[in-house]
Design an enzyme around this catalytic site. Structure first.
Site, mmCIF file in Angstrom:
data_model
loop_
_atom_site.group_PDB
_atom_site.id
_atom_site.type_symbol
_atom_site.label_atom_id
_atom_site.label_comp_id
_atom_site.label_asym_id
_atom_site.label_seq_id
_atom_site.Cartn_x
_atom_site.Cartn_y
_atom_site.Cartn_z
ATOM 1 C CD GLU A 14 -3.857 -2.262 7.172
ATOM 2 O OE1 GLU A 14 -2.767 -2.551 6.666
ATOM 3 O OE2 GLU A 14 -4.438 -1.177 6.959
ATOM 4 C CD GLU A 73 -3.404 5.655 6.319
ATOM 5 O OE1 GLU A 73 -3.331 5.672 5.077
ATOM 6 O OE2 GLU A 73 -2.522 5.142 7.037
ATOM 7 C CB SER A 83 4.693 -1.635 12.070
ATOM 8 O OG SER A 83 4.295 -0.274 12.285
ATOM 9 N N GLY A 141 2.544 -0.890 4.362
ATOM 10 C CA GLY A 141 2.692 0.503 3.962
ATOM 11 C C GLY A 141 4.161 0.860 3.799
ATOM 12 N N GLY A 142 4.735 1.457 4.842
ATOM 13 C CA GLY A 142 6.093 2.003 4.791
ATOM 14 C C GLY A 142 7.121 1.081 4.150
ATOM 15 C CG HIS A 144 -6.049 2.080 4.816
ATOM 16 N ND1 HIS A 144 -5.720 3.050 5.727
ATOM 17 C CD2 HIS A 144 -5.005 1.214 4.769
ATOM 18 C CE1 HIS A 144 -4.512 2.768 6.218
ATOM 19 N NE2 HIS A 144 -4.057 1.665 5.651
ATOM 20 C CG ASN A 165 -1.769 1.206 1.358
ATOM 21 O OD1 ASN A 165 -1.863 1.997 0.411
ATOM 22 N ND2 ASN A 165 -2.411 1.374 2.504
ATOM 23 C CD1 TRP A 166 3.716 1.002 -2.897
ATOM 24 C CD2 TRP A 166 3.936 2.339 -4.685
ATOM 25 N NE1 TRP A 166 4.578 0.387 -3.773
ATOM 26 C CE2 TRP A 166 4.725 1.191 -4.875
ATOM 27 C CE3 TRP A 166 3.903 3.312 -5.687
ATOM 28 C CZ2 TRP A 166 5.494 1.002 -6.027
ATOM 29 C CZ3 TRP A 166 4.661 3.127 -6.829
ATOM 30 C CH2 TRP A 166 5.456 1.976 -6.999
ATOM 31 C CE LYS A 167 -0.457 3.417 4.587
ATOM 32 N NZ LYS A 167 -0.445 3.599 6.033
ATOM 33 N N GLY A 221 2.009 2.472 10.754
ATOM 34 C CA GLY A 221 2.984 3.550 10.601
ATOM 35 C C GLY A 221 3.618 3.990 11.914
HETATM 36 P P1 PGA Z 1 2.442 0.442 7.689
HETATM 37 O O1 PGA Z 1 1.006 0.672 7.021
HETATM 38 O O2 PGA Z 1 2.982 -0.855 7.146
HETATM 39 O O3 PGA Z 1 3.247 1.620 7.283
HETATM 40 O O4 PGA Z 1 2.224 0.370 9.176
HETATM 41 C C1 PGA Z 1 0.139 -0.409 6.823
HETATM 42 C C2 PGA Z 1 -1.123 0.087 6.174
HETATM 43 O O5 PGA Z 1 -1.610 1.173 6.533
HETATM 44 O O6 PGA Z 1 -1.681 -0.579 5.287
#
Ligand code: PGA
Length: 253
Positions: free
Chosen positions: A169, A99, A215, A236-237, A97, A9-11, A175
């Site tokens: 999640e 977010e 994470s 994500g990251g 998600h 997930n590059w966001k 994050g």
């Molecule tokens: P993260 O994000 O790996 O940076 O914690 C995961 C996500 O939001 O899908």
């Protein structure tokens, strides 16, 4: 065996030249995936054509969208629909998600509509659920997540629910560098599976891939993915670094 999935997930990250370099690095490493494994890349929508071109020919690699609108078309400025995505070959769409739930006020019922839209294209929703820290501290995470699933997914038929991928999640782990322990992940993944077993059947629940997100990185992926009810991760990251994400793909069961 259930599908084991490493989903990136590059966001809202990377310029087109940075995206291009990362995709080239991923393609150059191209891990060999077996029939039951998938690598999925939810890139910003404007990079979908680039990612599709760069990852072309890699077996079991898929480009995904991070969101879509429930309607097929119409006066929804700025939005992209599931049929539009399908028309450019995108068949995986991340939905709900945390977010988007938090910053764009996406409700369970709106996500139910989006899920219907994705399934009616024959595409795969990667449906996110998960609790905030206050709920985890109160110890009520199971019922919190169960309610999200009931409200958005329980209207689906047996055939439809087996097409949905779940991404659990915990918001407190996204994050933050804080990961749920593999025992915590296993415990709630098993609970999520039991929720589907009770509503549908054990046989149906056993077909649903449940990814862990929050994470995940190269150094913890193997241990988390080794849990019996964890079928990969939504990342994500660490998905923005080729070596990290390739190691995560290689950690799939
Ligand atoms: P993260 O994000 O790996 O940076 O914690 C995961 C996500 O939001 O899908």
């Amino acid at each position: 065996m259930r599908k084991q999935i490493a989903a990136a997930n590059w966001k809202m990250n990377l310029s087109i030249s940075e995206a291009s370099i990362l995709l080239d690095q991923l393609a150059a490493t191209s891990p060999n995936l077996s029939e039951h494994q998938e690598a999925v890349f939810a890139v910003p929508a404007i990079y979908i054509p680039l990612a599709t071109q760069k990852l072309d020919g890699l077996n079991h690699f898929y480009v995904a969208a991070q969101n879509c609108h429930p309607k097929a078309n119409g006066a929804y400025t700025g939005e992209i629909s599931a049929p539009m995505l399908a028309s450019i070959g995108v068949k995986h769409i991340v939905l709900g998600h945390s977010e988007r739930r938090e910053y764009f006020n996406e409700s369970d019922s709106f996500l139910a509509e989006k899920t219907n839209a994705v399934l009616s294209e024959g595409s795969t929703p990667i449906f996110c659920c998960g609790e905030p820290l206050t709920i985890r501290e109160a110890g009520t995470q199971n019922s919190f997540v169960e309610t999200q699933l009931i409200n958005s997914l329980f209207h689906l038929s047996e055939e439809q629910i087996t097409k949905v991928v779940i991404a659990y999640e915990p918001i407190w782990a996204i994050g933050t560098g804080k990961t749920a322990s593999s025992e915590q992940a296993q415990e709630i993944h098993a609970y999520i599976r039991s929720v589907f077993a009770t509503k549908y059947s054990q046989a149906i629940a056993d077909q649903i891939s449940i990814l862990y997100g929050g994470s995940v990185k190269a150094s913890n992926a193997k241990q988390i993915f080794s849990q019996p009810d964890v079928d990969g991760g939504l990342v994500g990251g660490a998905s923005l670094i080729a070596t990290e994400f390739v190691a995560i793909i290689n950690a799939l069961k």
